[in-house]
Design an enzyme around this catalytic site. Structure first.
Site, mmCIF file in Angstrom:
data_model
loop_
_atom_site.group_PDB
_atom_site.id
_atom_site.type_symbol
_atom_site.label_atom_id
_atom_site.label_comp_id
_atom_site.label_asym_id
_atom_site.label_seq_id
_atom_site.Cartn_x
_atom_site.Cartn_y
_atom_site.Cartn_z
ATOM 1 N N ILE A 89 -32.108 8.620 -80.221
ATOM 2 C CA ILE A 89 -33.442 9.127 -79.925
ATOM 3 C C ILE A 89 -34.515 8.136 -80.340
ATOM 4 O O ILE A 89 -35.580 8.047 -79.698
ATOM 5 C CB ILE A 89 -33.669 10.512 -80.590
ATOM 6 N N GLY B 11 -27.912 15.800 -77.381
ATOM 7 C CA GLY B 11 -29.002 16.486 -78.052
ATOM 8 C C GLY B 11 -30.035 15.486 -78.533
ATOM 9 O O GLY B 11 -30.260 14.457 -77.895
ATOM 10 N N GLU B 12 -30.696 15.790 -79.647
ATOM 11 C CA GLU B 12 -31.707 14.917 -80.259
ATOM 12 C C GLU B 12 -32.988 14.797 -79.428
ATOM 13 O O GLU B 12 -33.904 14.070 -79.816
ATOM 14 C CB GLU B 12 -31.160 13.501 -80.519
ATOM 15 N N GLY B 13 -33.055 15.434 -78.255
ATOM 16 C CA GLY B 13 -34.171 15.222 -77.345
ATOM 17 C C GLY B 13 -33.942 14.060 -76.401
ATOM 18 O O GLY B 13 -34.860 13.614 -75.705
#
Length: 338
Positions: free
Chosen positions: A103, A302-304
């Site tokens: 990210i 995930g993590e954006g």
């Protein structure tokens, strides 16, 4: 924001601004004058109108883009539902802070500021196979943390998460709100077949244990969710109230905001699904929530991360809208009348 009760939160989720339709209409009118066949840029055109509606301006901008990653710890990891040990949550928060995660790189490429907000990661939620993950005050506190993380004047928000065990919490929320279990359970961090069985069994136990409250989206999110999921919901609600469009990331982020759709049929009109992840329940969850993803890259980090990639699509859409010449300005003949 201090929500004094679930009812106060419920009211905030139901009393929602509707954006600025005139700004969106102005964008659509300009799109039809640009040097291209009408509608030929597809969703790039409607995305700019969406930005305009929720920013409340006829010429939207992406000068201040923020990614906020919320992290939380989950007591349900005691049931062997993850391929990684729970201490990885804190270790990854340290990695984010040091700039060493995916990210960090993707936010930099997207021209986005990155914030990392851990929520009591040294204190896991309760194991929801034995008790509610959070009581009302813990849930409301996490919602408030997310709400307060959203700054006025932000042009676009992306939310991410980190929390070993949180795909189990996300699948449990999906099960509570939309029924069934098996269709929402995926391999998350890469559990083997035995781990997948334990994950499914944990959610089935939770559905029975908390069955009396699952009809209520907020009580369900408190019973089987997590602090970082609650914070994502709170931040998404704040974005709606402050006129900030949102890019949703993967399965966990989508499940985190699912209660908003159940509380208001247009509760996520200010949000766009950035991508569909490889986590098996995500595509079905997007369908259930009437969200159409922008990207399908087989990601499940995930993590954006998926939301960050989609920022670049929005930047391209906006560049076309603001930079292209009109037929009149360019001296290009328009489509012949029929």
């Amino acid at each position: 924001m201090n929500f004094a009760s679930l009812e106060a939160l419920r009211a905030a989720c139901q009393d929602l601004p509707t954006g600025d339709p005139k700004a969106a209409e102005a964008v659509a009118r300009r799109q039809d004058t640009l040097t291209k066949p009408q509608g030929s840029l597809g969703r790039l055109e409607t995305l700019v109108a969406w930005l305009a509606r929720w920013q409340g301006c006829e010429v939207p901008k992406l000068d201040k883009v923020k990614v906020i990653v919320f992290a939380g710890s989950h007591g349900v990891t005691a049931q062997g539902v993850s391929a990684f040990p729970p201490e990885v949550t804190a270790q990854m928060v340290g990695n984010f802070a040091a700039g060493g995660a995916a990210i960090n790189q993707l936010a930099k490429m997207a021209g986005a500021e990155l914030d990392i907000i851990p929520l009591d990661i040294e204190r896991p939620t309760a194991d929801f196979t034995l008790a509610p993950a959070m009581d009302e005050q813990q849930f409301l506190a996490a919602i408030g943390t997310g709400y307060d993380a959203v700054e006025d004047g932000t042009d676009l928000l992306c939310f991410g998460e980190m929390g070993i065990g949180n795909t189990t919490a996300a699948a449990a929320i999906a099960s509570a709100l939309f029924g069934g279990v098996d269709q929402w359970v995926g391999r998350g961090t890469g559990v083997d077949d035995a781990g997948l069985g334990r994950k499914t069994a944990a959610i089935e136990v939770a559905m029975k244990l908390h069955g009396a409250v699952l009809h209520d989206p907020l009580k369900a999110a408190a019973a089987v969710g997590g602090r970082e999921l609650a914070a994502i919901m709170g931040a998404t609600l704040a974005a709606r109230h402050k006129g900030i469009p949102v890019l949703l990331d993967g399965f966990v982020c989508t499940a985190a905001v699912a209660p908003m759709v159940r509380l208001h049929s247009h509760g996520l009109d200010h949000a766009v699904a950035a991508h569909v992840s490889a986590e098996s329940g995500h595509r079905g969850l997007l369908t259930a929530m009437n969200l159409k993803p922008l990207l399908d890259l087989g990601m499940r980090l995930g993590e954006g991360s998926g939301a960050c990639l989609a920022v670049n699509i929005l930047r391209s859409a906006l560049a076309c809208h603001t930079g292209m010449a009109s037929f009149a300005d360019a001296g290009v003949s328009e489509k012949a009348a029929t």
